[in-house]
Enzyme design. Structure first.
Site, PDB file in Angstrom:
ATOM      1  N   HIS A 136      23.460  39.177  29.223  1.00  9.36           N
ATOM      2  CA  HIS A 136      24.903  39.086  29.467  1.00  9.36           C
ATOM      3  C   HIS A 136      25.105  39.253  30.978  1.00  9.36           C
ATOM      4  CE1 HIS A 136      29.090  40.579  29.524  1.00  9.36           C
ATOM      5  NE2 HIS A 136      29.226  40.021  28.334  1.00  9.36           N
ATOM      6  N   ASP A 213      20.181  47.296  27.466  1.00 14.70           N
ATOM      7  CA  ASP A 213      21.589  46.985  27.249  1.00 14.70           C
ATOM      8  C   ASP A 213      21.811  47.014  25.735  1.00 14.70           C
ATOM      9  OD1 ASP A 213      23.978  45.777  26.666  1.00 14.70           O
ATOM     10  OD2 ASP A 213      23.725  44.081  28.022  1.00 14.70           O
ATOM     11  N   GLN A 216      25.255  45.368  21.998  1.00 14.60           N
ATOM     12  CA  GLN A 216      25.332  44.705  20.685  1.00 14.60           C
ATOM     13  C   GLN A 216      24.469  45.386  19.624  1.00 14.60           C
ATOM     14  OE1 GLN A 216      27.485  42.514  19.923  1.00 14.60           O
ATOM     15  NE2 GLN A 216      28.126  41.681  21.883  1.00 14.60           N
ATOM     16  N   LYS A 239      32.841  48.386  21.137  1.00 16.16           N
ATOM     17  CA  LYS A 239      32.060  47.540  20.210  1.00 16.16           C
ATOM     18  C   LYS A 239      31.578  48.367  19.020  1.00 16.16           C
ATOM     19  CE  LYS A 239      30.395  44.334  23.703  1.00 16.16           C
ATOM     20  NZ  LYS A 239      31.334  43.216  23.710  1.00 16.16           N
ATOM     21  N   CYS A 377      29.740  34.827  28.411  1.00 14.15           N
ATOM     22  CA  CYS A 377      29.249  35.628  29.540  1.00 14.15           C
ATOM     23  C   CYS A 377      27.728  35.632  29.609  1.00 14.15           C
ATOM     24  CB  CYS A 377      29.768  37.073  29.475  1.00 14.15           C
ATOM     25  SG  CYS A 377      31.532  37.185  29.562  1.00 14.15           S
TER      26      CYS A 377
HETATM   27  N1  7TS Z   1      25.997  43.399  27.145  1.00 15.00           N
HETATM   28  C1  7TS Z   1      26.125  42.631  26.053  1.00 15.00           C
HETATM   29  C2  7TS Z   1      24.896  42.201  25.311  1.00 15.00           C
HETATM   30  C3  7TS Z   1      27.385  42.247  25.620  1.00 15.00           C
HETATM   31  O1  7TS Z   1      27.501  41.492  24.519  1.00 15.00           O
HETATM   32  C4  7TS Z   1      28.523  42.665  26.343  1.00 15.00           C
HETATM   33  C5  7TS Z   1      29.905  42.217  25.962  1.00 15.00           C
HETATM   34  C6  7TS Z   1      28.332  43.483  27.464  1.00 15.00           C
HETATM   35  C7  7TS Z   1      27.061  43.816  27.839  1.00 15.00           C
HETATM   36  C8  7TS Z   1      29.480  43.986  28.266  1.00 15.00           C
HETATM   37  O2  7TS Z   1      30.198  44.926  27.537  1.00 15.00           O
HETATM   38  P1  7TS Z   1      31.525  45.550  28.144  1.00 15.00           P
HETATM   39  O3  7TS Z   1      31.987  46.504  27.103  1.00 15.00           O
HETATM   40  O4  7TS Z   1      31.130  46.216  29.417  1.00 15.00           O
HETATM   41  O5  7TS Z   1      32.456  44.421  28.378  1.00 15.00           O
HETATM   42  N2  7TS Z   1      29.957  41.055  25.208  1.00 15.00           N
HETATM   43  C9  7TS Z   1      31.042  40.351  24.902  1.00 15.00           C
HETATM   44  C10 7TS Z   1      30.967  39.201  24.118  1.00 15.00           C
HETATM   45  O6  7TS Z   1      29.939  38.750  23.643  1.00 15.00           O
HETATM   46  N3  7TS Z   1      32.212  38.702  23.957  1.00 15.00           N
HETATM   47  O7  7TS Z   1      33.067  39.490  24.628  1.00 15.00           O
HETATM   48  C11 7TS Z   1      32.349  40.523  25.215  1.00 15.00           C
END
Ligand code: 7TS
Length: 422
Positions: A136, A213, A216, A239, A377
């Site tokens: 990501h 990371d 997910q 999440k 992303c």
């Molecule tokens: N890493 C992964 C694998 C992700 O899917 C996401 C967000 C992030 C990092 C970043 O997370 P955040 O909470 O800092 O934003 N993924 C997604 C997505 O797949 N659709 O919207 C956000």
């Protein structure tokens, strides 16, 4: 069969759905007369929140709101206890050895930026960071910024057309210059569950620290950071059925101790003079300024909720649902599903031969089905697969087989609609 599924807390899927107020509300579409049911298939973007989480955050603002760590009054002590109590819950949730190894941030993105800015500050042109092509942007861009600042080099574990890491290349990619490995646990586009155990063990055999990371993975499987032996683990509350605006960074004590602060300000200091300052103990050294106490309280409630359901039953149910979705979606003509068939999570990115993913997402929205469309992303991974955009349906334990049947029916209808229109 699914209707009879009972989770560890004794509830059926139908009863679980009642815990989520948003799943009870109806969607009002612009030109529809009657409100329709929401079919929420975008949990990979953000999960819906159970009532207990919403109530915990609301209760904080109604009854417990005060700034933490600095008040001598009772309300301040209550708020501090709530905030630090949630840290204990997170520690137990991921089985960290020490509570001070848990740092509250804003999201996974900030957790990774913290590591890049602080741990990476000592990197130089001779150092290499090994990432993967399926990261990501939040586990890519912070390292690009660091590379610009320090001259360190970025290397990548390639991905196969099936959306899996080519781990046979790992031995040649890890060198005595590798200063850190950063890898996504579960891909947000392919649903691939990466073999991080193998990556961690190989990296550690060369004394290289590993950042995972877990944005997910943390909502869908039990995480034991001591068993994984990862050095950093980053994830987001939103999440994991908790509020937005809360992220978590787990880091091993011996690394966090050596790292310089990420941001300066209140709470992260021990003593301040006009000419210099000394730092607070862990974890507060990395928590500058007033944090999102209400969000942290809500996240504590989300952990309680998940614990009650138990990851054993969450995994069993979600695995069954994932396999059902994979089989059902594979049966649709003219669509291509990305990612592996086995050892995968309930994240299904797909393209249709006859229509753009954005048209697909908008068509599905007419029936209350929320899916995401775009580059998710993860532009480098999309570019590698020569796809500019995908539609994506992602699952959680509150989804049902009938929702998947409805999705399949409407994907087929979208294909027919656009074909007839041409
Ligand atoms: N890493 C992964 C694998 C992700 O899917 C996401 C967000 C992030 C990092 C970043 O997370 P955040 O909470 O800092 O934003 N993924 C997604 C997505 O797949 N659709 O919207 C956000």
């Amino acid at each position: 069969m699914v209707a009879e599924w009972i989770f560890a807390n004794g509830k059926s899927v139908g009863e679980i759905r009642e815990d989520f107020p948003i799943l009870q509300t109806k969607l009002t579409l612009v030109d529809h007369d009657d409100p329709i049911d929401l079919v929420y298939l975008d949990t990979a973007a953000t999960a819906q929140k159970p009532l207990k989480v919403i109530q915990a955050e609301a209760r904080y603002y109604r009854e417990q709101n005060a700034n933490i760590h600095r008040a001598l009054h009772t309300l301040g002590e209550t708020a501090t206890a709530l905030y630090e109590g949630s840290r204990d819950k997170v520690q137990a949730f991921i089985n960290a050895e020490h509570r001070h190894e848990i740092i509250f941030t804003r999201n996974t993105t900030e957790s990774i930026n913290l590591v890049a800015s602080s741990f990476g500050r000592s990197f130089g042109p001779e150092d290499e960071i090994l990432l993967t092509e399926m990261e990501h942007h939040s586990n890519l861009v912070p390292w690009q910024l660091l590379s610009e600042q320090t001259g360190c080099k970025l290397k990548f574990i390639p991905i196969s057309p099936g959306g899996e890491l080519e781990l046979e290349k790992l031995d040649e990619l890890l060198t005595n210059k590798t200063a850190l490995v950063g890898v996504v646990h579960i891909s947000n586009i392919f649903g691939t569950v990466n073999d991080i155990e193998q990556i961690i063990s190989k990296a550690h055999s060369m004394d290289i620290p590993v950042l995972i990371d877990g944005a997910q993975s943390s909502p869908h499987m039990a995480i034991d950071v001591q068993q994984l032996d990862c050095d950093f683990f980053a994830f987001s509350s939103h999440k994991l059925y908790g509020p937005m605006g809360i992220g978590i960074l787990y880091g091993k004590e011996k690394l966090l101790e050596k790292m310089p602060p990420y941001m300066g300000g209140g709470d992260m200091i021990r003593s301040v003079k006009l000419t210099g300052s000394t730092w607070n103990d862990l974890p507060w050294k990395f928590e500058a300024g007033t944090p999102n106490v209400g969000g942290v309280a809500g996240f504590g409630a989300a952990i309680d909720y998940i614990k009650e359901l138990s990851f054993d039953s969450i995994c069993e149910y979600e695995n069954m649902l994932t396999e059902y979705a994979r089989k059902s979606l594979s049966g649709i003509k003219n669509i291509k599903i990305y990612g592996p068939s086995g050892h995968r999570a309930g994240v299904f990115s797909f393209t249709h031969n006859d229509l753009h993913p954005h048209d697909m997402a908008q068509f599905l929205d007419r029936y209350g089905i929320a899916v995401r469309a775009g580059h998710h992303c993860a532009q480098p991974a999309m570019r590698k697969l020569k796809v500019s955009s995908m539609a994506r349906a992602s699952l959680a334990f509150y989804n049902t087989r009938s929702e998947i049947d409805f999705l399949v029916e409407k994907i087929i209808a979208a294909g027919e609609y656009f074909n007839n229109g041409i």
